[in-house]
Design an enzyme around this catalytic site. Structure first.
Site, PDB file in Angstrom:
ATOM      1  N   PHE A  59      40.182  42.197 -17.605  1.00 33.31           N
ATOM      2  CA  PHE A  59      39.148  41.826 -16.645  1.00 33.31           C
ATOM      3  C   PHE A  59      38.264  40.669 -17.123  1.00 33.31           C
ATOM      4  CE2 PHE A  59      37.624  45.456 -19.129  1.00 33.31           C
ATOM      5  CZ  PHE A  59      36.447  44.952 -19.671  1.00 33.31           C
ATOM      6  N   ARG A  87      16.324  47.159 -22.539  1.00 30.02           N
ATOM      7  CA  ARG A  87      17.583  47.806 -22.141  1.00 30.02           C
ATOM      8  C   ARG A  87      17.305  48.973 -21.191  1.00 30.02           C
ATOM      9  NH1 ARG A  87      22.680  45.918 -23.243  1.00 30.02           N
ATOM     10  NH2 ARG A  87      23.375  48.028 -23.561  1.00 30.02           N
ATOM     11  N   THR A  93      24.816  49.921 -16.871  1.00 27.81           N
ATOM     12  CA  THR A  93      25.565  48.748 -16.422  1.00 27.81           C
ATOM     13  C   THR A  93      25.984  48.840 -14.966  1.00 27.81           C
ATOM     14  OG1 THR A  93      26.349  48.414 -18.678  1.00 27.81           O
ATOM     15  CG2 THR A  93      27.558  47.301 -16.943  1.00 27.81           C
ATOM     16  N   ARG A 104      18.500  47.305 -12.364  1.00 22.87           N
ATOM     17  CA  ARG A 104      19.800  47.460 -11.707  1.00 22.87           C
ATOM     18  C   ARG A 104      19.752  48.537 -10.626  1.00 22.87           C
ATOM     19  NH1 ARG A 104      22.698  47.030 -17.444  1.00 22.87           N
ATOM     20  NH2 ARG A 104      23.037  44.773 -17.512  1.00 22.87           N
ATOM     21  N   ASN A 114      25.923  42.652 -12.101  1.00 21.98           N
ATOM     22  CA  ASN A 114      24.802  43.559 -12.359  1.00 21.98           C
ATOM     23  C   ASN A 114      23.516  42.846 -12.759  1.00 21.98           C
ATOM     24  OD1 ASN A 114      25.403  42.830 -14.975  1.00 21.98           O
ATOM     25  ND2 ASN A 114      26.413  44.758 -15.467  1.00 21.98           N
ATOM     26  N   HIS A 117      21.614  40.608 -18.302  1.00 18.29           N
ATOM     27  CA  HIS A 117      22.122  40.997 -19.625  1.00 18.29           C
ATOM     28  C   HIS A 117      20.919  41.122 -20.549  1.00 18.29           C
ATOM     29  CE1 HIS A 117      24.162  40.811 -23.528  1.00 18.29           C
ATOM     30  NE2 HIS A 117      23.232  39.935 -23.858  1.00 18.29           N
TER      31      HIS A 117
END
Length: 139
Positions: A59, A87, A93, A104, A114, A117
């Site tokens: 992917f 985070r 994710t 998110r 998403n 990062h």
């Protein structure tokens, strides 16, 4: 940890959906200092380096194309426990599984697209900051 730094990337979908201001506001409301910020385009070579841990996965071309399809905002945030807290602010994710109240969870339902990062450890943050902001190292 006081004065910890982390790298945040607001990915192309964050810019396409005009969410940059809303996402930055969340970090600023947590009292994180923006120590460096730039609007940039990720190149395929940069994607291969940044996502080297995924470069051999089937992917990876999809991730590379997504990250290179438009501009992104790279920034260095600084403050207390920045890596862990940022985070947590992002959520998991997969946006469809991310808790409400996380970036998110509130703004995306996609696994691959998403929005954001964030470095996953202080060591990764140091490496990623050096990659995206070589002039910023040791400041």
């Amino acid at each position: 940890m006081e004065n910890e730094k982390t790298l945040i990337l607001l990915k192309p979908d964050a810019l396409e959906r005009a969410l940059v201001g809303r996402i930055l506001t969340r970090f600023e409301e947590r009292r994180y200092k923006i120590a460096a910020m730039q609007l940039m385009h990720m190149t395929p070579d940069m994607a291969k380096v940044h996502y080297s841990h995924l470069a051999d996965r089937d992917f990876f071309p999809e991730i590379r194309d997504y990250m290179c399809r438009g501009p992104l905002v790279a920034l260095v945030l600084e403050g207390r426990d920045t890596v862990a807290v940022c985070r947590a602010m992002l959520g998991v994710t997969d946006g469809a599984k991310a808790a409400p109240g996380t970036i998110r969870g509130d703004f995306t339902q996609s696994f691959r697209e998403n929005l954001v990062h964030a470095s996953d450890s202080p060591e990764a943050a140091a490496r990623e900051i050096k990659f995206f902001f070589p002039e910023f190292v040791d400041k």
